[in-house]
Write a protein that holds these residues in place. Sequence first.
Motif, PDB file in Angstrom:
ATOM      1  N   ILE A  41       0.832  -1.213   0.000  1.00 52.11           N
ATOM      2  CA  ILE A  41       0.000   0.000   0.000  1.00 52.11           C
ATOM      3  C   ILE A  41       0.861   1.255   0.000  1.00 52.11           C
ATOM      4  O   ILE A  41       1.832   1.361   0.745  1.00 52.11           O
ATOM      5  CB  ILE A  41      -0.945  -0.012   1.224  1.00 52.11           C
ATOM      6  CG1 ILE A  41      -1.841  -1.253   1.182  1.00 52.11           C
ATOM      7  CG2 ILE A  41      -1.789   1.249   1.270  1.00 52.11           C
ATOM      8  CD1 ILE A  41      -2.771  -1.391   2.367  1.00 52.11           C
ATOM      9  N   ASP A  42       0.446   2.198  -0.836  1.00 55.86           N
ATOM     10  CA  ASP A  42       1.089   3.513  -0.899  1.00 55.86           C
ATOM     11  C   ASP A  42       0.447   4.410   0.159  1.00 55.86           C
ATOM     12  O   ASP A  42      -0.744   4.715   0.074  1.00 55.86           O
ATOM     13  CB  ASP A  42       0.887   4.108  -2.298  1.00 55.86           C
ATOM     14  CG  ASP A  42       1.448   5.516  -2.436  1.00 55.86           C
ATOM     15  OD1 ASP A  42       2.025   6.041  -1.463  1.00 55.86           O
ATOM     16  OD2 ASP A  42       1.300   6.094  -3.532  1.00 55.86           O
ATOM     17  N   PRO A  43       1.207   4.857   1.171  1.00 53.10           N
ATOM     18  CA  PRO A  43       0.613   5.706   2.213  1.00 53.10           C
ATOM     19  C   PRO A  43       0.087   7.028   1.681  1.00 53.10           C
ATOM     20  O   PRO A  43      -0.851   7.594   2.248  1.00 53.10           O
ATOM     21  CB  PRO A  43       1.774   5.913   3.204  1.00 53.10           C
ATOM     22  CG  PRO A  43       3.014   5.576   2.445  1.00 53.10           C
ATOM     23  CD  PRO A  43       2.623   4.554   1.439  1.00 53.10           C
ATOM     24  N   ASP A  44       0.661   7.534   0.595  1.00 51.37           N
ATOM     25  CA  ASP A  44       0.158   8.782   0.012  1.00 51.37           C
ATOM     26  C   ASP A  44      -1.259   8.590  -0.508  1.00 51.37           C
ATOM     27  O   ASP A  44      -2.118   9.466  -0.364  1.00 51.37           O
ATOM     28  CB  ASP A  44       1.083   9.235  -1.113  1.00 51.37           C
ATOM     29  CG  ASP A  44       0.627  10.543  -1.754  1.00 51.37           C
ATOM     30  OD1 ASP A  44       0.128  11.413  -1.023  1.00 51.37           O
ATOM     31  OD2 ASP A  44       0.780  10.696  -2.973  1.00 51.37           O
ATOM     32  N   LEU A  45      -1.525   7.435  -1.122  1.00 51.01           N
ATOM     33  CA  LEU A  45      -2.865   7.151  -1.611  1.00 51.01           C
ATOM     34  C   LEU A  45      -3.863   7.133  -0.460  1.00 51.01           C
ATOM     35  O   LEU A  45      -4.931   7.748  -0.530  1.00 51.01           O
ATOM     36  CB  LEU A  45      -2.885   5.809  -2.353  1.00 51.01           C
ATOM     37  CG  LEU A  45      -4.268   5.261  -2.710  1.00 51.01           C
ATOM     38  CD1 LEU A  45      -4.999   6.192  -3.660  1.00 51.01           C
ATOM     39  CD2 LEU A  45      -4.155   3.861  -3.308  1.00 51.01           C
ATOM     40  N   VAL A  46      -3.528   6.428   0.609  1.00 53.22           N
ATOM     41  CA  VAL A  46      -4.446   6.314   1.748  1.00 53.22           C
ATOM     42  C   VAL A  46      -4.699   7.680   2.372  1.00 53.22           C
ATOM     43  O   VAL A  46      -5.840   8.039   2.689  1.00 53.22           O
ATOM     44  CB  VAL A  46      -3.880   5.330   2.791  1.00 53.22           C
ATOM     45  CG1 VAL A  46      -4.791   5.260   4.009  1.00 53.22           C
ATOM     46  CG2 VAL A  46      -3.710   3.945   2.188  1.00 53.22           C
ATOM     47  N   ALA A  47      -3.628   8.477   2.543  1.00 52.03           N
ATOM     48  CA  ALA A  47      -3.777   9.806   3.131  1.00 52.03           C
ATOM     49  C   ALA A  47      -4.617  10.714   2.233  1.00 52.03           C
ATOM     50  O   ALA A  47      -5.436  11.510   2.722  1.00 52.03           O
ATOM     51  CB  ALA A  47      -2.402  10.422   3.374  1.00 52.03           C
ATOM     52  N   THR A  48      -4.429  10.601   0.930  1.00 49.04           N
ATOM     53  CA  THR A  48      -5.190  11.435   0.000  1.00 49.04           C
ATOM     54  C   THR A  48      -6.669  11.070   0.015  1.00 49.04           C
ATOM     55  O   THR A  48      -7.540  11.954   0.057  1.00 49.04           O
ATOM     56  CB  THR A  48      -4.631  11.300  -1.427  1.00 49.04           C
ATOM     57  OG1 THR A  48      -3.248  11.668  -1.433  1.00 49.04           O
ATOM     58  CG2 THR A  48      -5.387  12.192  -2.392  1.00 49.04           C
ATOM     59  N   VAL A  49      -6.976   9.776  -0.018  1.00 51.21           N
ATOM     60  CA  VAL A  49      -8.375   9.353   0.018  1.00 51.21           C
ATOM     61  C   VAL A  49      -9.020   9.761   1.340  1.00 51.21           C
ATOM     62  O   VAL A  49     -10.177  10.194   1.379  1.00 51.21           O
ATOM     63  CB  VAL A  49      -8.489   7.835  -0.207  1.00 51.21           C
ATOM     64  CG1 VAL A  49      -9.939   7.378  -0.074  1.00 51.21           C
ATOM     65  CG2 VAL A  49      -7.955   7.454  -1.584  1.00 51.21           C
ATOM     66  N   ASP A  50      -8.268   9.631   2.429  1.00 55.50           N
ATOM     67  CA  ASP A  50      -8.791  10.069   3.722  1.00 55.50           C
ATOM     68  C   ASP A  50      -9.109  11.567   3.688  1.00 55.50           C
ATOM     69  O   ASP A  50     -10.141  12.006   4.218  1.00 55.50           O
ATOM     70  CB  ASP A  50      -7.769   9.768   4.819  1.00 55.50           C
ATOM     71  CG  ASP A  50      -8.236  10.238   6.182  1.00 55.50           C
ATOM     72  OD1 ASP A  50      -9.203   9.661   6.714  1.00 55.50           O
ATOM     73  OD2 ASP A  50      -7.629  11.195   6.720  1.00 55.50           O
ATOM     74  N   GLY A  51      -8.243  12.355   3.070  1.00 56.66           N
ATOM     75  CA  GLY A  51      -8.518  13.784   2.927  1.00 56.66           C
ATOM     76  C   GLY A  51      -9.750  14.049   2.075  1.00 56.66           C
ATOM     77  O   GLY A  51     -10.524  14.975   2.357  1.00 56.66           O
ATOM     78  N   MET A  52      -9.958  13.237   1.041  1.00 52.69           N
ATOM     79  CA  MET A  52     -11.138  13.403   0.181  1.00 52.69           C
ATOM     80  C   MET A  52     -12.429  13.188   0.961  1.00 52.69           C
ATOM     81  O   MET A  52     -13.451  13.823   0.670  1.00 52.69           O
ATOM     82  CB  MET A  52     -11.071  12.422  -0.998  1.00 52.69           C
ATOM     83  CG  MET A  52      -9.980  12.703  -2.003  1.00 52.69           C
ATOM     84  SD  MET A  52      -9.837  11.388  -3.254  1.00 52.69           S
ATOM     85  CE  MET A  52     -11.408  11.547  -4.123  1.00 52.69           C
TER      86      MET A  52
END
Length: 713
Positions: A245-256
Amino acid sequence: MKRLAATVLSILFLAMAASPVAVAQAQEQPRLRVDLDQLNPRVIGTNSASLTVTGRVTNVGDRRISKLGVRLQLGTRLQSEQQIGDVLAGDKFKDLGATEFVDLEPDELEPGQSAALNLSVPLGQSSKLQFPRPGVYPLLVNVNGTPDFGGPERLAAVTLLMPVLGVPGRAPASRPTSAPSTSLLWPIANSTVHVVSSPLGGPLTLADERLAGELAAGGRLDSLVEAARAAEADTKVSSSLCLAIDPDLVATVDGMTRGYQVSGGAPGKGVETAKNWLGRLKALVAGRCVVTLPFADADLTALTKVRAGDATDTALMASALGGAGTIKNLLGIQPQDGVLWPGGALDSQTVEAIGKAGVKTVLTDSGKLQSGSPLSGGVSIEGTDLRAQPIDALISSALNGSGSTQNGLGAIAFRAGLGGQSEGPARSRLLIAPPRHWAASGTELTTFLERMGDFYTAGLIKAAPLPELLGDGPSGTASVNYDPQDLTAATSGDVTAKMSQIDNETLGLSSAMTMDATKRVNPADVIAPVRFALIRAASTSWRGADAAIVTANARGDLEAIRSQVTVERPKQTIALASGASPLPAYITNGLPVGVNVRTVLKNNVGLRPTEAVPERTVPANGAINQLLPVEALRAGRFSVDVALTTPDGTPLGSDARFELTSTEYGAITIIITITAAGALLLLSSRRIYRRIKDSRADRTNETAPRVTEDAQV
């Protein structure tokens, strides 16, 4: 099979005699594209009765094509890694058998038109496609036609690897004596950089809605999650699967999920989609093996070059490798401790840097490891405390490109013992990794995992959790192998140079910040968006992009922060009360941290500072008045620019132009003027005196009596 070979560029050559120039022209101008929708079965067994291929053929050229026909061609059994590689590269192979050509309906296509492709070939003793023994065979879908102003030729082809576990109609064959323990990485990562900006306390801004589309039903990221969830029904597949898992992806989706906007300011439409996908991902990872990718799948070797001259500054690398905490906080699962799957090749400097950052094991392409003996498992990297677990390079190559899942199955079967043994013993450990930005359809992903389950059931491979592979002791030592091809594909020097410039300015800004006792905001949190934007600039998805485009978001984030500390421009002209009146400057700080500033005068012809301006601290979300000791050098109307910098000279905000008027000179200026006037008077008096003296001397000479020779006598 949905779009197995989506947008496959035709593999072209002339079937009739032609000049080399004609062949080159044909290769540069594809005539047809073949999109395969279904291949059934994916693996040939003793009970396989027929082989079916369906799809579409599209005229992508500029000429009408007639007499379209398609057939299947079977090549000889592949017995070496080189032969597998040649097939994947699209090279010709020796035919073992071929079916008759079947006309397409319609058999004539104008440019842009398509025709259905539908072939069904019986398998068995009387079949045109005979498999002599179990193994891996190349299968070619060959489309011929006649373009206007040309002759009949092969216009498109798709080559696939076909695993054969058993010959149709015959008794089952014996399996390899020892099946390799197999683990499969399942990448859930961004396909590109989506974040434009994400300031502390500000709105998340994405470039567009592509990420929302990938999260939605049928999208790329949705398909990856759903295929993995469907595989939970097969305990062997599920146990061998490890989510990367890419942590940037998870953080970005969480921000969305908290609301976002797209470039231009329009509100984002994917809030509910993001919430739904993140919830399903949380359910998927519960109790599973998870490993981290670098933040934004950054090229770690590029990051080491940003601060190459300062080995003590590891902030960028620490941020890029600190994603385990993000995954734990947002998904509720602790990733494998110290295990990293980095993208790209690693040089020795990067290996040393990630070791210092706490990484213990790297999962890396076997082709990037150089060892004196075959790689049969994990190895120690020479000169470090790191362990490397090799990812099978042949299978990774097969899973990349058109027909990826089918070719991947063929390569796995080959590695499991269905190929020849000319290249050493069969692998005892297999770590399989698809492309990090895998874009196979949901149907393809599900089918791939189902066939992996068939391999486990058949005993061809043995399911093994990744921690089991990592728990084995090192089988030897190896060094990282960074070849010229890797250097060509790596992040360019232009990009790292711009990153270094931005990073230097960020350090200067950070050094001027102080924590406010009331706000209690850490300065590191204020500049974190710039750090993360710099890491995103090194993302492997950016490779080949222009340096200015790659670093634009980081530059924008930096400018947005320092623009909040500025000098306000006076609304009216400032009249200096005297020649040495101080210049009043109003400095504001919109940041939640204090900032140490230095005031600088620029373009100040007609005005000069009379003493050094002391550094001042502008409080968080506050302002100060500062009187700048200056002296007017002339009377009248003029302007001066007032600028702010950090103590080390890093610019802040934007320059403010002050319009000034002065009716008096400063004291020093007057003294200088009087002194100059006195000197001028003295010089003038001296000159007048000398002229009078010289004039008197001339008159005396004219009136004196003349003495003649007669008088003397």
